[in-house]
Design a protein around this motif. Structure first.
Motif, PDB file in Angstrom:
ATOM      1  N   MET A 189      31.737 -17.291  47.140  1.00  0.00           N
ATOM      2  CA  MET A 189      31.624 -16.065  46.339  1.00  0.00           C
ATOM      3  C   MET A 189      30.172 -15.595  46.183  1.00  0.00           C
ATOM      4  N   ARG A 190      29.249 -16.195  46.889  1.00  0.00           N
ATOM      5  CA  ARG A 190      27.820 -15.946  46.660  1.00  0.00           C
ATOM      6  C   ARG A 190      27.430 -14.477  46.751  1.00  0.00           C
ATOM      7  N   PHE A 191      28.129 -13.686  47.557  1.00  0.00           N
ATOM      8  CA  PHE A 191      27.765 -12.277  47.730  1.00  0.00           C
ATOM      9  C   PHE A 191      28.431 -11.362  46.713  1.00  0.00           C
ATOM     10  N   ILE A 192      29.497 -11.835  46.059  1.00  0.00           N
ATOM     11  CA  ILE A 192      30.249 -10.950  45.161  1.00  0.00           C
ATOM     12  C   ILE A 192      30.356 -11.449  43.726  1.00  0.00           C
ATOM     13  N   CYS A 193      29.919 -12.656  43.460  1.00  0.00           N
ATOM     14  CA  CYS A 193      29.977 -13.192  42.099  1.00  0.00           C
ATOM     15  C   CYS A 193      28.868 -12.569  41.244  1.00  0.00           C
ATOM     16  N   PRO A 194      29.198 -12.070  40.049  1.00  0.00           N
ATOM     17  CA  PRO A 194      28.164 -11.468  39.216  1.00  0.00           C
ATOM     18  C   PRO A 194      27.125 -12.476  38.722  1.00  0.00           C
ATOM     19  N   GLY A 195      27.414 -13.756  38.782  1.00  0.00           N
ATOM     20  CA  GLY A 195      26.463 -14.772  38.322  1.00  0.00           C
ATOM     21  C   GLY A 195      25.757 -15.497  39.447  1.00  0.00           C
ATOM     22  N   SER A 196      25.909 -15.030  40.675  1.00  0.00           N
ATOM     23  CA  SER A 196      25.332 -15.732  41.810  1.00  0.00           C
ATOM     24  C   SER A 196      23.794 -15.663  41.813  1.00  0.00           C
ATOM     25  N   ALA A 197      23.195 -16.817  42.077  1.00  0.00           N
ATOM     26  CA  ALA A 197      21.744 -16.886  42.206  1.00  0.00           C
ATOM     27  C   ALA A 197      21.337 -16.881  43.681  1.00  0.00           C
ATOM     28  N   TRP A 233      38.851 -26.801  43.170  1.00  0.00           N
ATOM     29  CA  TRP A 233      37.676 -27.460  42.604  1.00  0.00           C
ATOM     30  C   TRP A 233      36.421 -26.744  43.088  1.00  0.00           C
ATOM     31  N   CYS A 234      35.869 -25.903  42.236  1.00  0.00           N
ATOM     32  CA  CYS A 234      34.560 -25.323  42.519  1.00  0.00           C
ATOM     33  C   CYS A 234      33.516 -26.365  42.107  1.00  0.00           C
ATOM     34  N   HIS A 235      32.256 -26.033  42.209  1.00  0.00           N
ATOM     35  CA  HIS A 235      31.197 -27.001  41.903  1.00  0.00           C
ATOM     36  C   HIS A 235      31.279 -27.542  40.483  1.00  0.00           C
ATOM     37  N   CYS A 236      31.848 -26.801  39.568  1.00  0.00           N
ATOM     38  CA  CYS A 236      31.965 -27.310  38.195  1.00  0.00           C
ATOM     39  C   CYS A 236      33.424 -27.469  37.746  1.00  0.00           C
ATOM     40  N   GLY A 237      34.369 -27.231  38.639  1.00  0.00           N
ATOM     41  CA  GLY A 237      35.780 -27.473  38.319  1.00  0.00           C
ATOM     42  C   GLY A 237      36.434 -26.416  37.458  1.00  0.00           C
ATOM     43  N   PRO A 253      14.111 -33.787  26.722  1.00  0.00           N
ATOM     44  CA  PRO A 253      15.260 -33.893  27.636  1.00  0.00           C
ATOM     45  C   PRO A 253      16.033 -32.571  27.768  1.00  0.00           C
ATOM     46  N   PHE A 254      16.075 -31.795  26.689  1.00  0.00           N
ATOM     47  CA  PHE A 254      16.753 -30.500  26.749  1.00  0.00           C
ATOM     48  C   PHE A 254      16.068 -29.593  27.769  1.00  0.00           C
ATOM     49  N   ILE A 255      14.743 -29.508  27.703  1.00  0.00           N
ATOM     50  CA  ILE A 255      13.976 -28.669  28.640  1.00  0.00           C
ATOM     51  C   ILE A 255      14.178 -29.162  30.077  1.00  0.00           C
ATOM     52  N   ILE A 256      14.181 -30.467  30.270  1.00  0.00           N
ATOM     53  CA  ILE A 256      14.403 -31.028  31.607  1.00  0.00           C
ATOM     54  C   ILE A 256      15.793 -30.649  32.120  1.00  0.00           C
ATOM     55  N   LEU A 257      16.802 -30.729  31.256  1.00  0.00           N
ATOM     56  CA  LEU A 257      18.166 -30.359  31.666  1.00  0.00           C
ATOM     57  C   LEU A 257      18.304 -28.868  31.951  1.00  0.00           C
ATOM     58  N   VAL A 258      17.591 -28.047  31.223  1.00  0.00           N
ATOM     59  CA  VAL A 258      17.592 -26.604  31.513  1.00  0.00           C
ATOM     60  C   VAL A 258      17.056 -26.376  32.924  1.00  0.00           C
ATOM     61  N   ALA A 259      15.981 -27.063  33.262  1.00  0.00           N
ATOM     62  CA  ALA A 259      15.404 -26.927  34.605  1.00  0.00           C
ATOM     63  C   ALA A 259      16.363 -27.455  35.673  1.00  0.00           C
ATOM     64  N   ILE A 260      16.965 -28.602  35.423  1.00  0.00           N
ATOM     65  CA  ILE A 260      17.936 -29.167  36.371  1.00  0.00           C
ATOM     66  C   ILE A 260      19.114 -28.220  36.544  1.00  0.00           C
ATOM     67  N   ASN A 261      19.584 -27.657  35.452  1.00  0.00           N
ATOM     68  CA  ASN A 261      20.701 -26.707  35.512  1.00  0.00           C
ATOM     69  C   ASN A 261      20.346 -25.511  36.396  1.00  0.00           C
ATOM     70  N   GLY A 262      19.139 -25.018  36.257  1.00  0.00           N
ATOM     71  CA  GLY A 262      18.696 -23.889  37.081  1.00  0.00           C
ATOM     72  C   GLY A 262      18.663 -24.238  38.560  1.00  0.00           C
ATOM     73  N   VAL A 263      18.144 -25.408  38.881  1.00  0.00           N
ATOM     74  CA  VAL A 263      18.074 -25.855  40.281  1.00  0.00           C
ATOM     75  C   VAL A 263      19.483 -26.037  40.846  1.00  0.00           C
ATOM     76  N   LEU A 264      20.357 -26.694  40.090  1.00  0.00           N
ATOM     77  CA  LEU A 264      21.728 -26.903  40.556  1.00  0.00           C
ATOM     78  C   LEU A 264      22.476 -25.582  40.719  1.00  0.00           C
ATOM     79  N   HIS A 265      22.227 -24.643  39.813  1.00  0.00           N
ATOM     80  CA  HIS A 265      22.880 -23.339  39.895  1.00  0.00           C
ATOM     81  C   HIS A 265      22.513 -22.652  41.214  1.00  0.00           C
ATOM     82  N   MET A 266      21.251 -22.671  41.566  1.00  0.00           N
ATOM     83  CA  MET A 266      20.820 -22.048  42.818  1.00  0.00           C
ATOM     84  C   MET A 266      21.404 -22.777  44.022  1.00  0.00           C
ATOM     85  N   LYS A 267      21.404 -24.102  43.992  1.00  0.00           N
ATOM     86  CA  LYS A 267      21.969 -24.901  45.082  1.00  0.00           C
ATOM     87  C   LYS A 267      23.458 -24.614  45.238  1.00  0.00           C
TER      88      LYS A 267
END
Length: 171
Positions: free
Chosen positions: A161-169, A78-82, A140-154
């Motif tokens: 995998m933070r140092f080797i994942c190509p999608g790591s923020a 179980w990663c952060h998004c399963g 609400p879409f714009i708000i969710l885009v912002a929330i998604n960005g914050v959660l992605h960084m968190k």
């Protein structure tokens, strides 16, 4: 996967409830995008919305899971998004190309977040739909885009995998 490059302090496995929560946010984001672009129909068929939703499902459930998650530490966990669990149910370990997946992920998320913004602005300029009806989905879409960005960084900051994942923020 180079185990020596794993972030030692990263979480071993995320909570299932958190993964469900994140997926609910992703689903809501796609639904709002779908509904916001719905007035962009061709002969009464909301083709843009349908293609958007199909693209989201194919890319998020299948293509990116093969190319990103089959080489991930969280494969069958179980990663952060399963999605490590999801990918192990569909694909064999190490069956994807992580570099290719990283490129596709950027394109995919760009489309999933950018197309509805462009589409909803287009709906406003076409003028057949009242502004308030578009804003009900746009804001609400714009708000969710912002929330998604914050959660992605968190999430990336807590990921092994933070140092080797190509999608790591959080590299």
């Amino acid at each position: 996967m180079d185990k020596q490059k794993l972030y030692e302090k990263g979480i071993k496995e995320a909570k299932k409830s958190y993964a469900i929560f994140e997926n609910a946010l992703f689903l809501l984001l796609i639904v709002l995008g779908f509904l916001g672009m719905y007035p962009l129909s061709i002969k009464g068929l909301p083709l843009v919305s349908i293609l958007y939703a199909l693209f989201g499902v194919v890319m998020l459930v299948f293509v990116l899971r093969k190319h990103l998650c089959t080489k991930c530490y969280y494969y069958d966990k179980w990663c952060h998004c399963g999605w490590g669990k999801l990918s192990s149910a569909i694909f064999k370990r190490d069956s994807g190309n992580q570099e290719f997946g990283g490129k596709l992920a950027g394109i995919t998320w760009g489309i999933l977040m950018g197309l509805p913004i462009i589409g909803m602005v287009g709906v406003i300029f076409v003028g057949k739909t009242p502004l308030i009806d578009v804003l009900i989905f746009f804001v609400p879409f714009i708000i969710l885009v912002a929330i998604n960005g914050v959660l992605h960084m968190k999430d990336c900051k807590e990921c092994k995998m933070r140092f080797i994942c190509p999608g790591s923020a959080a590299k």
